[in-house]
Write a protein that holds these residues in place. Structure first.
Motif, PDB file in Angstrom:
ATOM      1  N   LEU A 200       5.553 -11.905  -9.905  1.00 13.07           N
ATOM      2  CA  LEU A 200       6.399 -10.730 -10.105  1.00 13.07           C
ATOM      3  C   LEU A 200       5.583  -9.471  -9.856  1.00 13.07           C
ATOM      4  CD1 LEU A 200       9.013  -9.301 -11.147  1.00 13.07           C
ATOM      5  CD2 LEU A 200       8.052  -9.506 -13.452  1.00 13.07           C
ATOM      6  N   ALA A 201       6.103  -8.592  -9.005  1.00 10.16           N
ATOM      7  CA  ALA A 201       5.482  -7.293  -8.759  1.00 10.16           C
ATOM      8  C   ALA A 201       6.122  -6.262  -9.671  1.00 10.16           C
ATOM      9  CB  ALA A 201       5.665  -6.886  -7.300  1.00 10.16           C
TER      10      ALA A 201
ATOM     11  N   MET B 202       6.617  -2.427 -10.403  1.00 12.30           N
ATOM     12  CA  MET B 202       6.532  -1.172  -9.670  1.00 12.30           C
ATOM     13  C   MET B 202       7.031  -0.017 -10.536  1.00 12.30           C
ATOM     14  SD  MET B 202       7.897  -2.489  -5.959  1.00 12.30           S
ATOM     15  CE  MET B 202       7.202  -1.034  -5.138  1.00 12.30           C
TER      16      MET B 202
ATOM     17  N   LYS C 258       3.482   1.074 -16.215  1.00 14.74           N
ATOM     18  CA  LYS C 258       3.158  -0.223 -15.609  1.00 14.74           C
ATOM     19  C   LYS C 258       1.860  -0.804 -16.183  1.00 14.74           C
ATOM     20  CE  LYS C 258       2.883   1.299 -11.387  1.00 14.74           C
ATOM     21  NZ  LYS C 258       2.960   2.739 -11.727  1.00 14.74           N
TER      22      LYS C 258
ATOM     23  N   THR D 292       1.724  -2.735  -8.781  1.00 14.97           N
ATOM     24  CA  THR D 292       1.434  -2.151  -7.482  1.00 14.97           C
ATOM     25  C   THR D 292       2.376  -0.982  -7.224  1.00 14.97           C
ATOM     26  OG1 THR D 292       1.229  -2.560  -5.098  1.00 14.97           O
ATOM     27  CG2 THR D 292       2.980  -3.739  -6.252  1.00 14.97           C
TER      28      THR D 292
ATOM     29  N   ALA E 201       5.456  -0.980  -1.830  1.00 19.85           N
ATOM     30  CA  ALA E 201       6.608  -1.838  -1.588  1.00 19.85           C
ATOM     31  C   ALA E 201       6.253  -2.965  -0.616  1.00 19.85           C
ATOM     32  CB  ALA E 201       7.769  -1.017  -1.044  1.00 19.85           C
TER      33      ALA E 201
ATOM     34  N   ALA F 270       4.391  -5.512  -2.666  1.00 19.26           N
ATOM     35  CA  ALA F 270       5.322  -6.119  -3.617  1.00 19.26           C
ATOM     36  C   ALA F 270       6.223  -7.145  -2.951  1.00 19.26           C
ATOM     37  CB  ALA F 270       6.166  -5.024  -4.269  1.00 19.26           C
ATOM     38  N   ALA F 271       6.540  -6.915  -1.683  1.00 16.80           N
ATOM     39  CA  ALA F 271       7.430  -7.827  -0.962  1.00 16.80           C
ATOM     40  C   ALA F 271       6.816  -9.204  -0.759  1.00 16.80           C
ATOM     41  CB  ALA F 271       7.802  -7.216   0.388  1.00 16.80           C
TER      42      ALA F 271
ATOM     43  N   ARG G  80       9.340 -11.943  -6.911  1.00 19.72           N
ATOM     44  CA  ARG G  80      10.318 -11.023  -7.488  1.00 19.72           C
ATOM     45  C   ARG G  80       9.684  -9.655  -7.655  1.00 19.72           C
ATOM     46  NH1 ARG G  80      10.758 -13.407 -12.951  1.00 19.72           N
ATOM     47  NH2 ARG G  80      12.074 -11.611 -13.413  1.00 19.72           N
ATOM     48  N   ARG G  81      10.544  -8.639  -7.795  1.00 19.17           N
ATOM     49  CA  ARG G  81      10.095  -7.272  -8.007  1.00 19.17           C
ATOM     50  C   ARG G  81      10.885  -6.668  -9.160  1.00 19.17           C
ATOM     51  NH1 ARG G  81       9.529  -9.291  -3.629  1.00 19.17           N
ATOM     52  NH2 ARG G  81      11.764  -9.507  -3.290  1.00 19.17           N
TER      53      ARG G  81
ATOM     54  N   THR H 199      11.153  -2.743 -11.494  1.00 12.30           N
ATOM     55  CA  THR H 199      10.744  -1.341 -11.501  1.00 12.30           C
ATOM     56  C   THR H 199      10.859  -0.768 -12.906  1.00 12.30           C
ATOM     57  OG1 THR H 199      11.505  -1.052  -9.223  1.00 12.30           O
ATOM     58  CG2 THR H 199      11.185   0.941 -10.528  1.00 12.30           C
TER      59      THR H 199
END
Length: 230
Positions: A46-47, A49, A56, A208, A211, A214-215, A219-220, A222
């Motif tokens: 998981l990123a 953002m 974060k 991070t 983007a 993160a891709a 998953r991402r 925010t």
């Protein structure tokens, strides 16, 4: 069902529930996290953002037991991190977590080989073959007798990644792990981090601002206004 709820239902490795954190400011308490919920299943990534100052790193440090929450709960497997004392949190970091920071935090008086082995030795899980496999995959095999000051920034971050993965942690926490690297080197380091985390069977929670980076994760999410949007 949201991704977080789906992960929770299916037995998440990491479960964060109602997590809140404020810091003292000149005008009184400054809320940073306002009831954050998060779940991360074993073997997934998981990123995390959000804008600078969105919380974060605060969230990551709370999960790592490096700071105290005001309220809420953090569970890793069956351990409630928010109820551990200092010794318990230190033991959790040794045995269950791998942590990679933007600053490499290598021990300058230790060689590359000894830095790679340090976390695993502290955890009582040193495996020479796994350390050598990490060194080979990270392009460090010819550098094991060098000291951190003799390495480039990219090489130092590779050592930091290897050190964190040497004990085969259940959860890898990475705070802007490529922030001090140029784009090409950062991409290569992140690809290796994700590949080796999968080999070690570790879940990954990474902060991070990119983007593009993160891709690369499963998953991402925010952080904004102290709340998490998946």
């Amino acid at each position: 069902m949201s991704a977080a709820r789906d992960a929770a239902v299916n037995g998440a490795l990491l479960r964060v529930t109602g997590l809140s954190k404020s810091y003292r400011g000149p005008q009184g308490p400054l809320p940073v996290l306002r009831g954050v919920d998060l779940a991360l299943a074993a073997g997934t990534s998981l990123a995390l953002m959000g804008e600078s100052g969105s919380g974060k790193s605060t969230l990551l440090h709370l999960v790592a037991g490096l700071d105290h929450a005001d309220s809420g709960a953090i569970r890793i497997d069956d351990v409630e991190v928010t109820k551990l004392d200092d010794d318990g949190r230190a033991a959790l970091r040794r045995k269950t977590l791998g942590v990679v920071f933007q600053q490499f935090n290598l021990v300058p008086s230790l060689t590359v080989g000894d830095n790679l082995a340090l976390q695993a030795r502290l955890a009582g899980r040193y495996d020479c073959d796994w350390r050598d496999a990490l060194a080979d995959r990270l392009g460090l095999s010819a550098l094991l007798d060098r000291y951190p000051e003799q390495l480039s920034g990219g090489q130092q971050q590779r050592v930091a990644v290897g050190r964190a993965l040497a004990p085969r942690p259940r959860l890898l926490l990475a705070d802007e792990p490529t922030g001090n690297l140029d784009e090409a080197t950062g991409d290569a380091v992140l690809d290796l981090l994700l590949e080796l985390s999968a080999t070690a069977g570790a879940a990954v929670l990474m902060v991070t601002h990119s983007a593009l980076l993160a891709a690369k994760l499963d998953r991402r999410a925010t952080l904004a206004g102290g709340r998490l949007a998946l």
